[in-house]
Write a protein that holds these residues in place. Structure first.
Motif, PDB file in Angstrom:
ATOM      1  N   THR A  40       4.553   8.448   8.417  1.00 53.34           N
ATOM      2  CA  THR A  40       3.832   7.419   7.587  1.00 53.34           C
ATOM      3  C   THR A  40       4.901   7.089   6.542  1.00 53.34           C
ATOM      4  OG1 THR A  40       3.169   9.244   6.101  1.00 53.34           O
ATOM      5  CG2 THR A  40       1.603   8.526   7.850  1.00 53.34           C
ATOM      6  N   ALA A  41       4.839   5.817   5.941  1.00 50.43           N
ATOM      7  CA  ALA A  41       5.628   5.182   4.968  1.00 50.43           C
ATOM      8  C   ALA A  41       4.917   4.266   4.137  1.00 50.43           C
ATOM      9  CB  ALA A  41       6.797   4.404   5.819  1.00 50.43           C
ATOM     10  N   THR A  42       5.162   4.185   3.052  1.00 54.67           N
ATOM     11  CA  THR A  42       4.884   3.302   2.122  1.00 54.67           C
ATOM     12  C   THR A  42       5.955   2.228   1.634  1.00 54.67           C
ATOM     13  OG1 THR A  42       3.293   4.649   1.205  1.00 54.67           O
ATOM     14  CG2 THR A  42       3.457   2.697  -0.261  1.00 54.67           C
ATOM     15  N   PRO A  44       6.884  -1.820   0.010  1.00 53.50           N
ATOM     16  CA  PRO A  44       6.443  -2.903  -0.946  1.00 53.50           C
ATOM     17  C   PRO A  44       6.168  -4.308  -0.077  1.00 53.50           C
ATOM     18  CG  PRO A  44       8.901  -2.551  -1.393  1.00 53.50           C
ATOM     19  CD  PRO A  44       8.295  -1.505  -0.419  1.00 53.50           C
ATOM     20  N   ASP A  45       5.529  -5.265  -0.645  1.00 51.33           N
ATOM     21  CA  ASP A  45       5.229  -6.635   0.008  1.00 51.33           C
ATOM     22  C   ASP A  45       6.573  -7.254   0.422  1.00 51.33           C
ATOM     23  OD1 ASP A  45       2.552  -6.106   0.104  1.00 51.33           O
ATOM     24  OD2 ASP A  45       2.491  -7.062  -2.048  1.00 51.33           O
ATOM     25  N   GLU A  46       7.785  -6.913  -0.253  1.00 53.47           N
ATOM     26  CA  GLU A  46       8.666  -7.838   0.076  1.00 53.47           C
ATOM     27  C   GLU A  46       9.782  -7.497   1.057  1.00 53.47           C
ATOM     28  OE1 GLU A  46       9.072  -7.419  -4.717  1.00 53.47           O
ATOM     29  OE2 GLU A  46       8.406  -6.105  -3.050  1.00 53.47           O
ATOM     30  N   LEU A  47       9.382  -6.034   1.775  1.00 51.53           N
ATOM     31  CA  LEU A  47       9.981  -5.707   2.701  1.00 51.53           C
ATOM     32  C   LEU A  47       9.315  -5.374   3.954  1.00 51.53           C
ATOM     33  CD1 LEU A  47      11.942  -2.809   1.089  1.00 51.53           C
ATOM     34  CD2 LEU A  47      12.617  -5.053   1.242  1.00 51.53           C
ATOM     35  N   GLU A  48       9.862  -5.464   5.136  1.00 50.21           N
ATOM     36  CA  GLU A  48       8.966  -5.007   6.434  1.00 50.21           C
ATOM     37  C   GLU A  48       9.892  -3.830   7.199  1.00 50.21           C
ATOM     38  OE1 GLU A  48       9.111  -8.655   8.705  1.00 50.21           O
ATOM     39  OE2 GLU A  48      11.187  -8.629   8.870  1.00 50.21           O
ATOM     40  N   ALA A  49       9.062  -3.336   8.049  1.00 45.22           N
ATOM     41  CA  ALA A  49       9.401  -2.253   8.899  1.00 45.22           C
ATOM     42  C   ALA A  49       9.629  -2.561  10.251  1.00 45.22           C
ATOM     43  CB  ALA A  49       8.658  -0.867   8.555  1.00 45.22           C
ATOM     44  N   LEU A  50      10.734  -2.267  11.069  1.00 46.65           N
ATOM     45  CA  LEU A  50      10.859  -2.256  12.402  1.00 46.65           C
ATOM     46  C   LEU A  50      10.215  -1.425  13.121  1.00 46.65           C
ATOM     47  CD1 LEU A  50      13.014  -4.395  11.000  1.00 46.65           C
ATOM     48  CD2 LEU A  50      14.485  -4.090  13.088  1.00 46.65           C
ATOM     49  N   PRO A  51      10.097  -1.433  14.487  1.00 48.98           N
ATOM     50  CA  PRO A  51       9.441  -0.233  15.331  1.00 48.98           C
ATOM     51  C   PRO A  51      10.357   1.041  15.136  1.00 48.98           C
ATOM     52  CG  PRO A  51       9.216  -2.529  16.666  1.00 48.98           C
ATOM     53  CD  PRO A  51       9.928  -2.522  15.273  1.00 48.98           C
ATOM     54  N   LEU A  52       9.659   1.931  15.068  1.00 46.86           N
ATOM     55  CA  LEU A  52      10.550   3.360  15.155  1.00 46.86           C
ATOM     56  C   LEU A  52      11.228   3.644  16.320  1.00 46.86           C
ATOM     57  CD1 LEU A  52       8.215   5.978  13.755  1.00 46.86           C
ATOM     58  CD2 LEU A  52      10.222   5.066  12.481  1.00 46.86           C
ATOM     59  N   ILE A  87      -0.475  -0.163  10.841  1.00 50.64           N
ATOM     60  CA  ILE A  87      -0.957  -0.745   9.558  1.00 50.64           C
ATOM     61  C   ILE A  87      -2.097  -0.021   9.115  1.00 50.64           C
ATOM     62  CG2 ILE A  87      -1.409  -2.211   7.791  1.00 50.64           C
ATOM     63  CD1 ILE A  87       0.086  -4.564   9.472  1.00 50.64           C
ATOM     64  N   LEU A  88      -1.946   0.992   8.139  1.00 50.89           N
ATOM     65  CA  LEU A  88      -3.335   1.727   7.634  1.00 50.89           C
ATOM     66  C   LEU A  88      -3.749   1.069   6.410  1.00 50.89           C
ATOM     67  CD1 LEU A  88      -1.686   5.340   7.711  1.00 50.89           C
ATOM     68  CD2 LEU A  88      -3.223   4.613   9.260  1.00 50.89           C
ATOM     69  N   SER A  89      -2.882   0.362   5.888  1.00 44.40           N
ATOM     70  CA  SER A  89      -3.350  -0.431   4.359  1.00 44.40           C
ATOM     71  C   SER A  89      -2.328  -1.312   4.285  1.00 44.40           C
ATOM     72  CB  SER A  89      -3.740   0.540   3.334  1.00 44.40           C
ATOM     73  OG  SER A  89      -2.340   1.176   2.979  1.00 44.40           O
ATOM     74  N   PRO A  90      -2.395  -2.252   3.301  1.00 44.67           N
ATOM     75  CA  PRO A  90      -1.514  -3.473   3.249  1.00 44.67           C
ATOM     76  C   PRO A  90      -0.184  -2.913   3.045  1.00 44.67           C
ATOM     77  CG  PRO A  90      -3.588  -3.795   2.076  1.00 44.67           C
ATOM     78  CD  PRO A  90      -3.729  -2.534   2.463  1.00 44.67           C
ATOM     79  N   ASN A  91       0.237  -1.711   2.313  1.00 44.21           N
ATOM     80  CA  ASN A  91       1.473  -1.396   2.169  1.00 44.21           C
ATOM     81  C   ASN A  91       1.683  -0.025   3.126  1.00 44.21           C
ATOM     82  OD1 ASN A  91       0.998  -2.753  -0.678  1.00 44.21           O
ATOM     83  ND2 ASN A  91       2.809  -3.336   0.408  1.00 44.21           N
ATOM     84  N   ILE A 204       8.995   3.751  -0.210  1.00 47.93           N
ATOM     85  CA  ILE A 204      10.176   3.247  -0.529  1.00 47.93           C
ATOM     86  C   ILE A 204       9.785   2.476  -1.939  1.00 47.93           C
ATOM     87  CG2 ILE A 204      11.361   1.180   0.027  1.00 47.93           C
ATOM     88  CD1 ILE A 204      11.834   3.404   2.108  1.00 47.93           C
ATOM     89  N   ASP A 205      10.656   2.720  -2.706  1.00 46.53           N
ATOM     90  CA  ASP A 205      10.498   2.004  -4.041  1.00 46.53           C
ATOM     91  C   ASP A 205      11.628   1.070  -4.329  1.00 46.53           C
ATOM     92  OD1 ASP A 205       9.981   1.451  -7.031  1.00 46.53           O
ATOM     93  OD2 ASP A 205      10.675   3.540  -7.724  1.00 46.53           O
TER      94      ASP A 205
END
Length: 258
Positions: A40-42, A44-52, A87-91, A204-205
């Motif tokens: 799991t990862a949290t 912010p809106d400015e970033l996006e994650a690629l597939p693992l 996506i579990l929740s928006p972030n 991620i902060d």
């Protein structure tokens, strides 16, 4: 009539057949009801994650390699898989990754790579042409990952980490004019190691308001040096590509005390 085989030749032939046979049957078949690694990862809106990105290793289906003297030897075979993040929740995002397979190669999960990048570079600067994110590797066995600088952040059991990332904009003038965006972490290569992890959680902060600029040399023959412009406005000549992470943290802590 009986045939007498040279044992060395027979052994080499069997080894060749064994390696080739595995190469043709190295598909990954997740073990039914097998153990999973929950990620799991949290972010912010400015970033996006690629597939693992997941790397599996096999002691059965080994790969042949050679030394500088062309001496042949084998290493554990490898197999790559990609897993989308739900996506579990928006972030918050998650993925469940099989640890083992039930095929002929007996693949075992060796490491996973989590990659994040800036979602929309044009919102930072419309001239950004390269968007370079940050890869974070989690090693689950004794095999070194593909990208490795020799150092691990060692953990015991499950991993639960908060990572502070800073934005960096590099402006170059040699061979043209271009800008690139980078995410700066504590180390250039972030690698965690924990053999007994069942759960990995990363928060991620991202300090989007703490931009550092690296300005390159405009005219190489006029004695100029590249320089960093830090979030607090301090300028510093440099021969390094990336700013010192410790210095960014100090600026952050000073700002928080105001």
């Amino acid at each position: 009539m009986r045939f007498h085989y040279n044992k060395t030749i027979l052994s080499l032939a069997l080894s060749f057949f064994f390696l080739q046979g595995c190469a043709k049957n190295d598909q990954f078949l997740p073990l039914k009801d097998g153990e999973m690694l929950h990620f799991t990862a949290t972010i912010p809106d400015e970033l996006e994650a690629l597939p693992l990105y997941a790397m599996y290793r096999s002691e059965i289906c080994r790969k042949e390699s050679r030394t500088a003297n062309m001496k042949s030897y084998t290493v554990p075979g490898y197999h790559r898989e990609r897993y989308p993040l739900a996506i579990l929740s928006p972030n918050k995002i998650e993925a469940s990754i099989p640890k083992f397979d039930e095929g002929k190669c007996d693949w075992k999960l060796s490491n996973i790579v989590f990659e994040i990048k800036l979602k929309d570079p044009t919102k930072v600067d419309p001239l950004i042409s390269d968007n370079l994110g940050k890869k974070i590797t989690f090693v689950l066995d004794d095999n070194a990952p593909a990208a490795f600088d020799g150092g691990y952040e060692k953990r015991s059991g499950d991993i639960n980490e908060q990572l502070i990332l800073f934005p960096l904009i590099i402006e170059n003038f040699v061979g043209g004019h271009d800008k690139s965006f980078w995410l700066i972490a504590r180390y250039e290569t972030m690698t965690y190691k924990s053999k007994k992890s069942k759960n990995i959680n990363i928060n991620i902060d991202y300090k989007s308001n703490m931009k550092t600029y690296r300005i390159g040399i405009k005219k190489p023959d006029n004695g100029e040096s590249p320089k960093f412009i830090y979030p607090n406005g301090v300028q510093e000549k440099t021969n390094w590509l990336f700013p010192e992470y410790k210095k960014l943290v100090e600026i952050l802590e000073f700002n928080d005390k105001k």
